[in-house]
Design a protein around this motif. Structure first.
Motif, PDB file in Angstrom:
ATOM      1  N   VAL A 595      90.257  25.499  -2.112  1.00 20.64           N
ATOM      2  CA  VAL A 595      91.143  26.214  -1.904  1.00 20.64           C
ATOM      3  C   VAL A 595      90.692  27.164  -0.330  1.00 20.64           C
ATOM      4  O   VAL A 595      91.492  27.399   0.486  1.00 20.64           O
ATOM      5  CB  VAL A 595      91.553  27.442  -2.762  1.00 20.64           C
ATOM      6  CG1 VAL A 595      90.165  28.546  -2.882  1.00 20.64           C
ATOM      7  CG2 VAL A 595      92.767  28.251  -2.387  1.00 20.64           C
ATOM      8  N   PHE A 596      89.314  27.040  -0.089  1.00 23.61           N
ATOM      9  CA  PHE A 596      88.809  27.380   0.974  1.00 23.61           C
ATOM     10  C   PHE A 596      88.479  26.791   1.905  1.00 23.61           C
ATOM     11  O   PHE A 596      88.128  26.887   3.267  1.00 23.61           O
ATOM     12  CB  PHE A 596      87.568  28.313   0.751  1.00 23.61           C
ATOM     13  CG  PHE A 596      87.729  29.516  -0.267  1.00 23.61           C
ATOM     14  CD1 PHE A 596      88.413  30.733   0.432  1.00 23.61           C
ATOM     15  CD2 PHE A 596      87.239  29.800  -1.391  1.00 23.61           C
ATOM     16  CE1 PHE A 596      88.599  31.854  -0.091  1.00 23.61           C
ATOM     17  CE2 PHE A 596      87.670  30.756  -2.024  1.00 23.61           C
ATOM     18  CZ  PHE A 596      88.181  32.110  -1.516  1.00 23.61           C
ATOM     19  N   ALA A 597      88.847  25.248   1.933  1.00 19.78           N
ATOM     20  CA  ALA A 597      88.527  24.355   2.807  1.00 19.78           C
ATOM     21  C   ALA A 597      89.307  24.419   3.920  1.00 19.78           C
ATOM     22  O   ALA A 597      90.690  24.528   3.811  1.00 19.78           O
ATOM     23  CB  ALA A 597      88.719  22.996   2.203  1.00 19.78           C
ATOM     24  N   GLY A 598      89.139  24.510   5.338  1.00 18.99           N
ATOM     25  CA  GLY A 598      89.996  24.703   6.369  1.00 18.99           C
ATOM     26  C   GLY A 598      89.908  26.263   6.848  1.00 18.99           C
ATOM     27  O   GLY A 598      90.720  26.357   7.659  1.00 18.99           O
ATOM     28  N   THR A 609      84.661  39.633  -2.341  1.00 15.52           N
ATOM     29  CA  THR A 609      84.936  38.838  -3.849  1.00 15.52           C
ATOM     30  C   THR A 609      83.908  38.589  -4.676  1.00 15.52           C
ATOM     31  O   THR A 609      83.983  38.625  -6.001  1.00 15.52           O
ATOM     32  CB  THR A 609      85.932  37.819  -3.727  1.00 15.52           C
ATOM     33  OG1 THR A 609      85.241  36.821  -2.727  1.00 15.52           O
ATOM     34  CG2 THR A 609      87.412  38.090  -2.982  1.00 15.52           C
ATOM     35  N   ALA A 610      82.729  38.193  -4.212  1.00 14.00           N
ATOM     36  CA  ALA A 610      81.665  37.524  -4.688  1.00 14.00           C
ATOM     37  C   ALA A 610      80.160  38.342  -4.517  1.00 14.00           C
ATOM     38  O   ALA A 610      79.427  37.952  -5.363  1.00 14.00           O
ATOM     39  CB  ALA A 610      81.274  36.004  -4.465  1.00 14.00           C
ATOM     40  N   ILE A 652      79.712  30.079  -6.390  1.00 15.72           N
ATOM     41  CA  ILE A 652      79.662  28.554  -6.518  1.00 15.72           C
ATOM     42  C   ILE A 652      81.265  28.184  -7.382  1.00 15.72           C
ATOM     43  O   ILE A 652      81.693  27.160  -7.028  1.00 15.72           O
ATOM     44  CB  ILE A 652      78.652  28.010  -7.275  1.00 15.72           C
ATOM     45  CG1 ILE A 652      77.335  28.186  -6.259  1.00 15.72           C
ATOM     46  CG2 ILE A 652      78.772  26.631  -7.590  1.00 15.72           C
ATOM     47  CD1 ILE A 652      76.029  27.798  -7.146  1.00 15.72           C
ATOM     48  N   ASN A 653      81.473  29.205  -8.234  1.00 18.57           N
ATOM     49  CA  ASN A 653      82.524  28.854  -8.825  1.00 18.57           C
ATOM     50  C   ASN A 653      83.754  28.793  -8.114  1.00 18.57           C
ATOM     51  O   ASN A 653      84.954  28.236  -8.201  1.00 18.57           O
ATOM     52  CB  ASN A 653      82.765  29.682 -10.279  1.00 18.57           C
ATOM     53  CG  ASN A 653      83.765  29.477 -11.120  1.00 18.57           C
ATOM     54  OD1 ASN A 653      83.851  28.526 -11.788  1.00 18.57           O
ATOM     55  ND2 ASN A 653      84.895  30.350 -11.026  1.00 18.57           N
ATOM     56  N   ILE A 654      83.717  29.921  -7.327  1.00 15.13           N
ATOM     57  CA  ILE A 654      85.101  30.163  -6.307  1.00 15.13           C
ATOM     58  C   ILE A 654      85.298  29.085  -5.412  1.00 15.13           C
ATOM     59  O   ILE A 654      86.081  28.461  -5.155  1.00 15.13           O
ATOM     60  CB  ILE A 654      84.841  31.604  -5.602  1.00 15.13           C
ATOM     61  CG1 ILE A 654      85.104  32.817  -6.551  1.00 15.13           C
ATOM     62  CG2 ILE A 654      86.016  31.771  -4.516  1.00 15.13           C
ATOM     63  CD1 ILE A 654      84.618  34.110  -5.938  1.00 15.13           C
ATOM     64  N   LEU A 655      83.999  28.685  -4.617  1.00 10.32           N
ATOM     65  CA  LEU A 655      83.927  27.600  -3.562  1.00 10.32           C
ATOM     66  C   LEU A 655      84.363  26.422  -4.225  1.00 10.32           C
ATOM     67  O   LEU A 655      84.961  25.627  -3.367  1.00 10.32           O
ATOM     68  CB  LEU A 655      82.945  27.516  -3.042  1.00 10.32           C
ATOM     69  CG  LEU A 655      82.502  28.566  -2.160  1.00 10.32           C
ATOM     70  CD1 LEU A 655      81.008  28.543  -1.487  1.00 10.32           C
ATOM     71  CD2 LEU A 655      83.362  28.734  -0.882  1.00 10.32           C
ATOM     72  N   SER A 656      84.363  26.081  -5.630  1.00  9.27           N
ATOM     73  CA  SER A 656      84.624  24.837  -6.086  1.00  9.27           C
ATOM     74  C   SER A 656      86.249  24.722  -6.718  1.00  9.27           C
ATOM     75  O   SER A 656      86.503  23.887  -7.212  1.00  9.27           O
ATOM     76  CB  SER A 656      83.795  24.570  -7.359  1.00  9.27           C
ATOM     77  OG  SER A 656      82.376  24.649  -6.776  1.00  9.27           O
ATOM     78  N   GLU A 657      86.487  25.941  -6.572  1.00  7.31           N
ATOM     79  CA  GLU A 657      88.132  26.069  -7.166  1.00  7.31           C
ATOM     80  C   GLU A 657      89.011  25.140  -6.067  1.00  7.31           C
ATOM     81  O   GLU A 657      89.287  25.247  -4.889  1.00  7.31           O
ATOM     82  CB  GLU A 657      88.633  27.532  -7.168  1.00  7.31           C
ATOM     83  CG  GLU A 657      89.738  27.828  -7.787  1.00  7.31           C
ATOM     84  CD  GLU A 657      90.099  29.348  -7.766  1.00  7.31           C
ATOM     85  OE1 GLU A 657      91.448  29.616  -7.929  1.00  7.31           O
ATOM     86  OE2 GLU A 657      89.429  29.969  -7.659  1.00  7.31           O
ATOM     87  N   PRO A 658      89.781  24.200  -6.846  1.00  2.00           N
ATOM     88  CA  PRO A 658      90.476  23.639  -6.240  1.00  2.00           C
ATOM     89  C   PRO A 658      92.007  24.233  -5.619  1.00  2.00           C
ATOM     90  O   PRO A 658      92.257  25.306  -6.221  1.00  2.00           O
ATOM     91  CB  PRO A 658      90.934  22.161  -7.000  1.00  2.00           C
ATOM     92  CG  PRO A 658      90.988  23.010  -8.564  1.00  2.00           C
ATOM     93  CD  PRO A 658      89.745  23.841  -8.361  1.00  2.00           C
ATOM     94  N   ARG A 659      92.679  23.711  -4.595  1.00  5.88           N
ATOM     95  CA  ARG A 659      93.950  24.144  -4.117  1.00  5.88           C
ATOM     96  C   ARG A 659      94.846  24.133  -5.451  1.00  5.88           C
ATOM     97  O   ARG A 659      94.934  22.950  -6.005  1.00  5.88           O
ATOM     98  CB  ARG A 659      94.598  23.636  -2.946  1.00  5.88           C
ATOM     99  CG  ARG A 659      93.553  23.685  -1.882  1.00  5.88           C
ATOM    100  CD  ARG A 659      94.436  23.160  -0.419  1.00  5.88           C
ATOM    101  NE  ARG A 659      93.531  23.086   0.534  1.00  5.88           N
ATOM    102  CZ  ARG A 659      92.836  22.143   0.968  1.00  5.88           C
ATOM    103  NH1 ARG A 659      93.060  20.867   0.343  1.00  5.88           N
ATOM    104  NH2 ARG A 659      92.087  21.965   2.241  1.00  5.88           N
TER     105      ARG A 659
END
Length: 661
Positions: A595-598, A609-610, A652-659
């Motif tokens: 979700v954070f890519a780009g 948040t983290a 890590i959990n947040i950055l791995s969350e998909p769009r």
């Protein structure tokens, strides 16, 4: 149980506890403590034991359980792999030791029959003492460990012909041809039984028992298998200990071998202690006091002779000088099965009562010195190797052809004795990362070189070996050797030649961590604790605990147990992480569908948040340190996060969350 037997057990436990408490504090092996307990409580000193025969029964059970667990750690395939050592090495060691001892006895005017008999007594080494010490040091599966085990197995096998031969030395008549034919048929029968048991009987039987999910039934079944096979071989004229070893071999290739080993360890340790106590009880201190120089001189003569012959055997089998010294000193004592032979020889009047007492004194003393000899074997070999010895002696008769490693830097160096390091090398190779490795075992080293890996064969406690693998230019060093003393020596040498390498060390216990960090380790992985962590992680996963909560729980658990010794480097310049031990940096790959890519760093709001800070970003191999809030994080970038372990787990959990779709 008679009150007298219970009293004997209480006395042995009380004395053993007291003696070993003192010995543990001054770092003397427990085996010596048990032998001294036997001497103190035995019939020749305080006479505290009223029923020595009951102690001997428990001692026999101890040897049976010890050999059973040794068999569990081996396998039939391992035994077949060392068949050359068992038969060629074992025969050579026995023949040379018996011959030289016999000729020496003749020099001291022994009769021919007694000289031959004393030669056989001296040739046997202590299976129980040596294998227990190697098991404790995790050296059973090393190259020299396999040679020691192979020679000891041959000695256990040859005991049967020796028992048949002893009455003939005493003048008794026997049908030798009939006895040998019967022995051959028994051997074929046992080999067939082992093959059937390993291939079909044990896997089927243990699976059937395991399906009941009864721990008590599983434990009782293991004891039944162990004692039943031992009794069977005893009925066929072989030793109980050898039968127990065969029982362990049959179970070792099944999926239940590790569970079996864990279940029997407490029983083995308790009953094995009785064996060493019973050996100590045999020593007549009055005889030693009356003939001190005779006993001391004979002990030294036996140790030197046996060490020389065993070392010569190891060298003939292709061991390096280092392995030659270790094998020689490990087999330099008189064995427990020699007591059986000696008693038979006394009964048939082959050996005189005086010489029998001398034998007991020499045997018990050499056993007591075994832990010390095994402990000093490695340092002694390293000390001698500093001398300008010929390459043929240093490298052995069949030296491993070393691979010329081109100059390399910023690589990973793997140092190990077993399959762990080999498996790790395969994993690193698949990732295309540069690495070199140092392997202690020549067979493993040859296989790695044949694969094209940059492998050095040698002892990593030597600085020239470390330099050959470019330890001085390595960025990361992984040490997986099992033995704490060896690991400490390697860490110390590497840290002296490379101040900046990140050194990861595998150890067995959490209590080893502090010593390794003091000498310069950057990260220590205690396998017992990390195994528990792995179980903990799987348990939480089974209960469907969210991944974020699992990571937090594991981070807190490690923090509580490692404390200030959590992953850290004690070398280099000043670092904030040294003063704040609960803060760490972790590298996290951002998923392409994240979700954070780009998005920019400001848009991720990671700090809010983290509770972590993005201190660097790796984009296509280019690292941007201290990025500003407007820096964009792309999919497949590596973000370097600074924060507490549980907060990093959340990030890590947040950055791995998909769009969202």
């Amino acid at each position: 149980m008679e009150p007298g037997v219970l009293k004997d057990i209480v006395i042995i436990f009380a004395l053993s506890t007291f003696v070993n408490f003192i010995f543990t504090r001054i770092r003397i092996p427990a085996i010596i403590g048990y032998l001294i307990t036997g001497i103190i409580a035995g019939p020749y000193l305080l006479k505290l034991i009223s029923s020595p025969e009951n102690v001997e029964v428990m001692a026999e059970i101890g040897v049976i359980l010890l050999m059973f667990t040794i068999g569990l750690e081996f396998s039939l395939n391992h035994l077949l792999n060392i068949r050359k050592v068992v038969f060629l090495g074992g025969f050579m060691q026995l023949l040379l030791t018996a011959t030289i001892t016999m000729l020496t006895a003749r020099v001291f005017h022994f009769e021919w029959t007694e000289s031959v008999f004393v030669g056989f007594l001296t040739a046997l080494s202590s299976t129980a003492v040596v294998l227990k010490l190697l098991q404790e040091r995790s050296e059973l599966t090393t190259h020299y460990g396999k040679t020691i085990v192979g020679i000891l197995i041959f000695q256990d096998i040859i005991l049967i012909p020796l028992l048949l031969f002893t009455p003939m030395l005493g003048g008794a008549t026997a049908d030798v041809g009939h006895d040998l034919l019967l022995l051959m048929l028994k051997t074929i029968g046992i080999m067939l039984f082992i093959w059937v048991g390993t291939k079909w009987l044990m896997p089927w039987l243990l699976h059937l028992i395991a399906m009941t999910r009864s721990q008590e039934l599983f434990l009782m079944s293991l004891l039944l298998i162990c004692l039943a096979v031992a009794m069977l071989t005893h009925q066929l004229g072989m030793s109980l200990a050898f039968g127990a070893f065969l029982a362990g071999l049959m179970i070792s290739d099944t999926e239940y071998s590790h569970s079996a080993f864990g279940n029997l360890i407490p029983f083995k340790d308790v009953f094995t202690s009785f064996f060493f106590v019973s050996i100590g009880m045999l020593l007549d201190l009055g005889f030693v006091a009356d003939h001190p120089w005779l006993v001391i001189g004979t002990v030294l003569l036996v140790i030197v002779l046996k060490a020389f012959v065993a070392g010569l055997t190891a060298f003939s089998l292709g061991h390096t000088f280092f392995g030659t010294v270790v094998v020689g000193l490990s087999l330099a004592q008189v064995g427990e099965f020699s007591f059986i032979l000696a008693g038979l020889g006394l009964m048939h009047e082959i050996i005189t009562p005086v010489h029998y007492q001398l034998f007991l004194a020499v045997a018990v003393t050499s056993m007591a010195l075994s832990p010390l000899m095994i402990q000093i074997s490695r340092p002694l070999a390293n000390l001698i190797l500093r001398l300008p010895l010929p390459p043929g002696i240093v490298n052995g008769l069949f030296p491993v052809k070393q691979v010329e490693i081109p100059e390399i830097s910023n690589h990973t160096l793997l140092i190990g004795k077993d399959s762990r390091a080999i498996n790790l090398a395969s994993m690193i190779k698949t990732m295309g990362l540069p690495f070199t490795s140092i392997v202690f075992d020549p067979d493993l080293a040859r296989r790695e070189m044949e694969k094209g890996n940059m492998t050095v064969f040698g002892d990593a406690t030597f600085e020239p070996v470390l330099r050959e693998a470019f330890a001085h230019t390595a960025e990361l060093v992984v040490i997986s050797v099992g033995n704490l003393i060896t690991a400490l020596s390697i860490v110390e040498h590497i840290r002296k030649m490379n101040k900046h390498a990140h050194i990861i060390v595998r150890t067995r216990h959490v209590t080893d961590i502090e010593e390794l960090y003091k000498l310069g380790a950057s990260q220590v992985i205690p396998e017992e604790f990390e195994t528990a962590i792995d179980f903990f992680e799987r348990i939480l996963g089974k209960y469907l605990i969210p991944r974020m909560d699992i990571e937090r729980a594991i981070a807190r658990t490690r923090e509580d147990n490692y404390g200030i010794f959590r992953d850290r480097s004690k070398v280099g310049g000043y670092s904030l992480l040294k003063d704040i031990p609960d803060i760490e940096i972790a590298a996290v790959r951002v998923g392409e569908e994240s979700v954070f890519a780009g998005k920019t760093i400001a848009q991720t709001a990671m700090r809010k948040t983290a509770g972590v800070t993005i201190v660097a970003i790796n984009h296509d191999g280019k690292i941007t340190a201290n990025p500003d809030p407007s820096s964009v994080i792309n999919g497949n970038d590596i973000a370097y996060l600074l924060g507490k372990p549980e907060m990093i787990a959340l990030a890590i959990n947040i950055l791995s969350e998909p769009r969202p779709d």
